[in-house]
Design an enzyme around this catalytic site. Structure first.
Site, PDB file in Angstrom:
ATOM      1  CG  HIS A 123      -2.373   1.047   1.120  1.00 40.33           C
ATOM      2  ND1 HIS A 123      -2.644   1.775   2.110  1.00 40.33           N
ATOM      3  CD2 HIS A 123      -3.253   0.548   0.506  1.00 40.33           C
ATOM      4  CE1 HIS A 123      -4.039   1.917   1.637  1.00 40.33           C
ATOM      5  NE2 HIS A 123      -4.322   1.414   0.835  1.00 40.33           N
ATOM      6  CE  LYS A 125      -1.989   5.205  -1.349  1.00 41.65           C
ATOM      7  NZ  LYS A 125      -1.998   4.063  -0.152  1.00 41.65           N
ATOM      8  CG  ASP A 130      19.216  11.459  -9.482  1.00 47.76           C
ATOM      9  OD1 ASP A 130      19.117  10.079 -10.568  1.00 47.76           O
ATOM     10  OD2 ASP A 130      18.671  12.925 -10.221  1.00 47.76           O
TER      11      ASP A 130
END
Length: 184
Positions: A123, A125, A130
């Site tokens: 779940h 996000k 870099d």
């Protein structure tokens, strides 16, 4: 003189906007701008700012996303991959096959994708640009979330936070390595 570290908060929903100029500039830096025939306005929106942050990647982009169905964000990720940026994506197995998911498109483009093998949701996000910039928040990378939902995204260049999320990404990346799957 060193630039100040990025600290930005984006709130959604984002009004619809054209990001073609951003994608064209990233694909061909310095090329003359081509007008886009679409009726959407260009401008500074939460979506365009998110795309700019993603397109700033020069070496790597690690994505850990529950749901990814926004074509504009997928195009930005593909462009980075074509530019030689190492892109790795971890996602949820149940959501990667849903109608509109961009995961197959990204995988077909040659982007490394790994997914969970158990019943719980992957779940997270977040994205790491870099190994120096963290993009995280409540936003699923879906058109619905971007255009309709109350969502937030925090963008920071803070080594301590980036390291914690990078460590989590690496742990999940290894856990979801197909060589480690157990089928019996």
């Amino acid at each position: 003189r060193r630039a100040r570290p990025v600290r930005e908060v984006l709130f959604f929903p984002s009004r619809p906007c054209c990001i073609e100029a951003l994608l064209a500039e990233a694909a061909e830096p310095g090329a003359p701008a081509r007008p886009c025939p679409c009726p959407l306005p260009s401008g500074d929106t939460a979506l365009s700012r998110l795309v700019r942050r993603l397109l700033s990647a020069r070496r790597s982009l690690d994505l850990c996303l529950f749901s990814f169905s926004c074509p504009q964000l997928a195009r930005a990720v593909q462009l980075l991959h074509r530019r030689g940026v190492r892109v790795r994506l971890v996602t949820d197995a149940q959501y990667m096959g849903l109608h509109g998911s961009q995961i197959g498109r990204l995988r077909h483009a040659g982007i490394q994708v790994r997914h969970d093998q158990h019943s719980g949701y992957m779940h997270h996000k977040f994205a790491i640009v870099d190994r120096r910039m963290l993009i995280t928040g409540s936003l699923n990378w879906t058109t619905q979330a971007i255009q309709s939902n109350r969502e937030n995204v925090l963008v920071v260049e803070d080594a301590e936070y980036v390291k914690a999320f990078q460590d989590e990404f690496e742990r999940i990346w290894e856990e979801y390595n197909p060589a480690n799957y157990r089928f019996f």
